[in-house]
Design an enzyme around this catalytic site. Sequence first.
Site, short mmCIF file in Angstrom:
data_model
loop_
_atom_site.label_atom_id
_atom_site.label_comp_id
_atom_site.label_asym_id
_atom_site.label_seq_id
_atom_site.Cartn_x
_atom_site.Cartn_y
_atom_site.Cartn_z
N HIS A 115 38.37 79.50 106.14
CA HIS A 115 38.37 78.61 104.98
C HIS A 115 39.78 78.37 104.49
O HIS A 115 40.57 79.29 104.37
CB HIS A 115 37.56 79.25 103.84
N ASP B 176 28.51 76.74 91.93
CA ASP B 176 29.82 76.17 92.27
C ASP B 176 29.78 74.65 92.22
O ASP B 176 30.75 74.03 91.79
CB ASP B 176 30.28 76.65 93.65
N ARG C 9 35.12 71.53 86.41
CA ARG C 9 36.55 71.93 86.44
C ARG C 9 37.42 70.76 86.84
O ARG C 9 38.52 70.56 86.30
CB ARG C 9 36.73 73.08 87.44
N SER D 182 34.98 80.52 93.30
CA SER D 182 34.43 79.35 93.96
C SER D 182 34.45 79.50 95.48
O SER D 182 33.44 79.28 96.16
CB SER D 182 35.26 78.13 93.52
N LYS E 288 30.98 80.89 98.07
CA LYS E 288 30.47 80.09 99.19
C LYS E 288 30.57 80.86 100.50
O LYS E 288 29.67 80.80 101.35
CB LYS E 288 31.24 78.77 99.27
N1 URA Z 1 38.44 75.19 97.06
C1 URA Z 1 37.25 75.56 96.57
O1 URA Z 1 36.27 75.62 97.28
N2 URA Z 1 37.17 75.89 95.26
C2 URA Z 1 38.23 75.86 94.45
O2 URA Z 1 38.09 76.18 93.28
C3 URA Z 1 39.47 75.46 94.96
C4 URA Z 1 39.55 75.13 96.29
#
Ligand code: URA
Length: 434
Positions: free
Chosen positions: A82, A161, A168, A183, A187
């Site tokens: 990621h 999220d 946000r 966040s 995930k």
């Molecule tokens: N990527 C994400 O998935 N969440 C964030 O808050 C920032 C970058």
Amino acid sequence: MRIIDLIHKKKRGEVLSEAEIKFFIDGYVSGDIPDYQVSSLLMAICFKGMDKQETTDLTLAMVNSGDRIDLSAIDGIKVDKHSTGGVADTATLIVGPLVAAAGGKVAKMSGRGLGHTGGTLDKLESIPGFNVSQTMDRFAEIVNTCGVSVIGQTGNLVPADKKLYALRDVTGTVDNVSLIAGSVMSKKLASGSDKIVLDVKSGSGAFMTDVASAVELASMMVDIGTLAGKETHAFVTDMNQPLGNAIGNALEVREAIEILSGEHSGDLKTLSCRLAARMLILSEIFTNEEEALAEIEKVIKNGEALKRLAQMIEMQGGDPAVTSNIALLPATKKVVEVKADKSGFISSMQTYNLGMSALLLGAGRTTKDDIVDPAVGYWMKKRLGDEVKAGDVLAEFHVGDKDPAESIEIFKKAVVIGDAPASGIKLIYDIITP
Ligand code: URA
Ligand code: CA
């Protein structure tokens, strides 16, 4: 419990308990707590911060807001990758096939472009026919067959999220270490892989603009992953310039294909290989980086990595011939060269604005419902530190229906030509391990 008390508490800089954090997340997802109170709490978090325990509690409350994906139908150790988001960050499209060709398994759920950053799903959809929506059974079948599959998130993965991120995004509360960690890691923990490799971006195109906060974010995420039982390693890497040369969906797919074909090198290739090597080590296929990197070079040279990409494309409904004939990718009729106005060195880049420039050409969305033009974007011809002469081509703009004037103006301001080359820039600043 009342949300107003939590807002006051955080405003005073006090620590929220696990029960309070769970109350806030559950209440927001169920609709009992309105956006305006959550916005206020988020802003207090941005000003006062959260400690490691609060961040872990936040992450787990977010994971528990939805389903956890079960990847047990896929054989072997699944390692996820990621990136916290950047410009010309096409690494997933390169890393996935590299790891697969070297014997690993990559079952990845990706996202769409967000703000100035590109999204892997939008890039893949520039391949004619490619389908990012697959059932879980088919997803497992694709990974078991070709070692890699990239799909969109399923409906109920971390609903907290989805809601929080959208809020946000419009309330100026994205760039907080704990909120980003929650966040990203919620995930990753919900999406079923066994281990995780993170690429935390730092610089003018990243949410964390300085290396120290990127390292703090990386360490926080490594701790949360480890605590949750998934070994997590994090690279802290540069986003003071676009990672690759291509910005725009089909152009980025083309750059990934060229790298997997062994035709093209540079920072995007170097970082992709290092991330893939780390994933292969976490997959317990190799014990050291040199051996993993040697295998990666081998699967580029012998065509196996490109073949895995072609296989994945075919199994997901796309035209695999794009991997041997990039002319099959969508292209614009018009290409415009943007040239340097003066001589000097590329001394800095406002990478955020470089992403915005491509977005305004039609490569990204300004509202959720905007339609992305897969063909538009630009190909950069210069990197930080390069010497340029007035009149040298800085980039080739691939222009679609939108007037490119504003994009080109933003681009030219964002590429700063000075008397001295950029200094202090490294591709990889740090690697954080448990
Ligand atoms: N990527 C994400 O998935 N969440 C964030 O808050 C920032 C970058
Ligand atoms: Ca450590």
